[in-house]
Design an enzyme around this catalytic site. Structure first.
Site, PDB file in Angstrom:
ATOM      1  N   HIS A  86     -14.399   6.283 -28.504  1.00  0.00           N
ATOM      2  CA  HIS A  86     -13.392   6.103 -29.549  1.00  0.00           C
ATOM      3  C   HIS A  86     -14.170   6.442 -30.901  1.00  0.00           C
ATOM      4  O   HIS A  86     -13.652   6.069 -32.167  1.00  0.00           O
ATOM      5  CB  HIS A  86     -12.811   5.087 -29.933  1.00  0.00           C
ATOM      6  CG  HIS A  86     -12.298   3.507 -30.236  1.00  0.00           C
ATOM      7  ND1 HIS A  86     -12.713   2.571 -28.626  1.00  0.00           N
ATOM      8  CD2 HIS A  86     -13.042   2.799 -31.097  1.00  0.00           C
ATOM      9  CE1 HIS A  86     -13.370   1.662 -28.824  1.00  0.00           C
ATOM     10  NE2 HIS A  86     -12.540   1.222 -30.186  1.00  0.00           N
ATOM     11  N   ASP A 222     -14.427   4.456 -21.940  1.00  0.00           N
ATOM     12  CA  ASP A 222     -14.576   4.639 -23.352  1.00  0.00           C
ATOM     13  C   ASP A 222     -15.521   4.882 -23.606  1.00  0.00           C
ATOM     14  O   ASP A 222     -16.491   3.547 -24.647  1.00  0.00           O
ATOM     15  CB  ASP A 222     -13.786   3.796 -23.697  1.00  0.00           C
ATOM     16  CG  ASP A 222     -13.551   4.288 -25.533  1.00  0.00           C
ATOM     17  OD1 ASP A 222     -13.870   4.882 -25.759  1.00  0.00           O
ATOM     18  OD2 ASP A 222     -12.420   2.692 -26.121  1.00  0.00           O
ATOM     19  N   SER A 653     -16.452  -3.067 -31.496  1.00  0.00           N
ATOM     20  CA  SER A 653     -16.226  -1.948 -29.680  1.00  0.00           C
ATOM     21  C   SER A 653     -17.481  -1.276 -30.034  1.00  0.00           C
ATOM     22  O   SER A 653     -18.412  -1.091 -30.713  1.00  0.00           O
ATOM     23  CB  SER A 653     -15.552  -0.920 -30.701  1.00  0.00           C
ATOM     24  OG  SER A 653     -14.314  -0.953 -29.772  1.00  0.00           O
TER      25      SER A 653
END
Ligand code: ARG
Ligand code: GLU
Length: 718
Positions: A86, A222, A653
């Site tokens: 992402h 991810d 992230s």
């Protein structure tokens, strides 16, 4: 006179800390003094110097701020960078078309020639961090007004920056900590040639999409891979074909040993923002008033966008990034508000405030300095509420309706024409055109109109009249109804027709300026926002300015009155270390949330052809054949995601999850439902970060992606 006492305040706070993980996002250069002992007691086998050292290479030399919004880490001696799917999403999407759908099918460069450049993407390393409080706060006294204080500080910062000898691509950032009680400088080095090396298909990289986002158990792969390129001499350089793969100072080793519950874990990255020291009243306003408004607005826009994406594969590509962006915060706010409500965040904060006041009552001097702060803060928060609500409505309209976004961007550009003349504007046209081409690539006026039709009624119906622009009200009256005026905006505006706008800009800049100024949608957005700025945002900001010094003093008051507690500075997009354990948690229902998920669980959720839970056939085959290679656990399972009690937030992230030896074992990408309350109310019993196990990452590169050459580049430790 204020500064040194403040530093000693931080240090004395730690004399009596209990040796248990309790959250926090710590500055790497202070670990040795503040955290090392506790980290080692929790099982860490390396030293604080192995994590951060300015004289020798240390783990920090492998960590990058990825694009300024995520974290990444260098994992090979050829500049390979690992981050989340992402985080690489925008780049991945930009290389995707219906014919060559990188997003949907995944992509693995077979060699460096195939790696894909990304204009505008960059990574920054932190070369060193310094406490510059003395210089920045020189001359600052409690008697200064806030604006004089700001002026003095920004002058001090300018002078300080001049003292740094910087090379091209280096920069020094000076940032406030503890609400401005302390300042640190970060010397950064930026690399602007960052190429896409590989990504799994989005069915894996985004497996579970919105349904699973912010939830556990999780089964998402991810991650994506990039590579940093440099000039042939190794220095940072903009993209050029002759650039070479970077030789980094440091790259992370990857542990194949896996982790057990209770093992030490550490997250090293760039958390964006937390508000850990809000008053109970401020927490209430955020979680009970502002979040619900924003959530409600996004309920409406997402209903439109989701149904359009399900109905049309081209829209699914075009809106992928936008939808993910809108949905991510939407769900985060829901988790945060629910977490605070369920786990008594406001009540607990009030109880802490009661205790604070009791302690103050016993100390007349402290009471004098810190006794009035909370009532003053809360009275401003209360007065702020009405504008905070209006601000939330309008900012959601501006954020969700693309026509509003583009009108605001153009407004910024027209200012150049107004202030500096048409030549200055014309000089910028190539950049504007570039931006617009990108913007209009996936623009869909029909969907955008439906979003506007869903959101704009709130402006007319929810905002008190004084916050509404008279012009905007009149437009609805002239048109006959609110929905009529919105239809008209979209039907009549040139801003919905990108090619004509771009063409005019390129052939006749003055004509374009005149056309934009006369455009109905442009005027509508302009009038709405002008009114909003003077009647809402400016007022809101005034309250914020009045809060700033109070909050700064209150921070000091808290640290003074609770010497036994640990206070870490709120996140501010600077490099931090969080540490805890790999561990699951017990949910409200008493259910044991196990710390790890496996490929079997991915397959259990598989729904062929589903929008969120589809999978590539090859993954099903690999699972059937149990073809996990060296990536399986001793009992033959393939780990997928893992939980830990590290305090993280947005920006973390892509951060590496490191084990006791400082080796990479996973990649941070999310938090569990209700954990998102940790931005205002960290609770070690509940808050868990979610990581993808590095063995799943390697399996996907090697076995699914057929790119074992990339794994060979890395340093695996058995
Ligand atoms: N919640 C994670 C974060 O805040 C992941 C977001 C991306 N995934 C998604 N389904 N939108 O960034
Ligand atoms: N997914 C988040 C990000 O983009 C990190 C997870 C979080 O907010 O905890 O940074």
């Amino acid at each position: 006179m204020l500064i040194r006492p403040f530093l000693s305040l931080i240090l004395t706070c730690f004399v009596t800390i209990s040796l248990s993980a309790g959250g926090g996002m710590w500055l790497p250069l202070l670990l040795e003094n503040l955290n090392e002992e506790e980290m080692q007691a929790m099982g860490m086998k390396i030293s604080a110097k192995d994590i951060y050292d300015i004289n020798n290479s240390s783990l920090k030399d492998a960590i990058v701020h990825f694009g300024g919004f995520c974290t990444g880490e260098v994992i090979s001696n050829q500049g390979l960078v690992l981050t989340n799917h992402h985080c690489g999403f925008g780049a991945i999407q930009s290389h995707s078309t219906l014919e060559d759908n990188v997003l949907e099918n995944g992509f693995w460069a077979k060699n460096k020639m195939e790696e894909k450049p990304n204009a505008g993407l960059f990574v920054t390393f932190i070369e060193r961090i310094e406490d510059v409080s003395d210089q920045v706060l020189a001359g600052v006294t409690d008697e200064l007004s806030e604006s004089d204080r700001d002026k003095l500080i920004s002058g001090n910062i300018d002078a300080l920056k001049e003292g740094y000898q910087l090379n091209k691509f280096e920069e020094v950032l000076v940032k406030p900590f503890y609400d401005g009680n302390q300042y640190f400088a970060f010397v950064t080095k930026k690399y602007t040639d960052v190429r896409l090396v590989g990504t799994p298909p989005s069915s894996i990289g985004k497996y579970g999409a919105d349904t699973d986002n912010w939830e556990w158990p999780r089964h998402t792969g991810d991650f994506s891979l990039f590579r940093i390129y440099t000039a042939p001499d190794g220095s940072p350089a903009d993209y050029a074909p002759e650039n070479v793969a970077m030789t980094p100072k440091k790259h992370l080793e990857i542990s194949m040993a896996g982790v057990k519950p209770g093992d030490f874990s550490m997250i090293f990255g760039f958390p964006g923002r937390t508000d850990q020291y809000l008053s109970a009243e401020a927490m209430r306003q955020r979680t009970e008033v502002v979040n619900p408004i924003r959530i409600g607005m996004r309920d409406k826009s997402l209903a439109v966008i989701d149904s359009a994406m399900r109905a049309n594969p081209q829209v699914k590509i075009d809106y992928a990034s936008k939808q993910a962006r809108i949905a991510n915060s939407w769900k985060k706010w829901r988790g945060e508000s629910e977490g605070v409500a369920t786990f008594d965040g406001i009540e607990n904060r009030s109880a802490m405030e009661t205790e604070y006041n009791q302690r103050l009552a016993a100390k007349p001097n402290a009471k004098q300095a810190y006794g009035n702060l909370l009532p003053e803060i809360n009275s401003i928060i209360a007065k702020r509420e009405e504008v905070a609500k209006a601000r939330a409505y309008v900012s959601e309209i501006n954020y969700n309706v693309d026509l509003f976004r583009i009108a605001s961007v153009l407004r910024g550009q027209l200012r150049v024409a107004d202030n500096n003349g048409i030549e200055a504007f014309t000089a910028r046209v190539p950049r504007i055109v570039n931006y617009l081409k990108n913007f209009y690539k996936g623009y869909n006026a029909e969907i955008d109109k439906r979003v506007a039709l869903a959101l704009l009624p709130a402006y007319y119906e929810e905002l008190p009249e004084q916050y509404q622009s008279q012009y905007v009200r009149d437009q609805a009256d002239f048109a006959g109804s609110q929905s009529r005026v919105i239809q008209d905006l979209f039907n009549r505006s040139y801003l919905t027709r990108g090619d004509r706008l771009i063409n005019l800009l390129e052939t006749n800049p003055q004509g374009a300026v005149d056309m934009i100024k006369g455009d109905m949608a442009y005027q509508f957005v302009l009038q709405l926002n002008k009114h909003n700025e003077t009647h809402v945002v400016d007022i809101y900001n005034e309250y914020q300015q009045r809060l700033a010094p109070l909050q700064r003093q209150y921070m000091k008051g808290l640290m003074t009155m609770f010497p036994e507690k640990r206070f870490y500075p709120d996140a501010n997009s600077t490099l931090r270390v969080s540490y805890g354990k790999f561990e699951g948690f017990e949910g409200l229902d008493g259910k044991d949330n196990h710390y790890m998920t496996y490929l079997d669980g991915v397959i259990d959720k598989y729904v062929p052809g589903d929008y969120e839970f589809d999978l590539p056939a090859k993954l099903i085959e690999l699972h059937e054949g149990k073809d996990y290679g060296q990536y399986a656990t001793a009992d033959g399972k393939l780990p997928v995601c893992v939980l830990g009690s590290n305090h993280t937030t947005g920006g973390n992230s892509g951060s590496p999850a490191l084990d006791a030896n400082g080796r990479l074992v996973g990649l941070n990408f999310d938090r569990t439902w209700q954990s998102t309350m940790s931005d205002v109310n960290y609770d070690p019993a509940i808050c868990r970060n979610i990581m993808v196990d590095v063995r799943y990452v390697l399996f996907l590169i090697d076995k699914l992606g057929g790119a074992p050459h990339l794994v060979e580049e890395m340093t695996l430790v058995k």
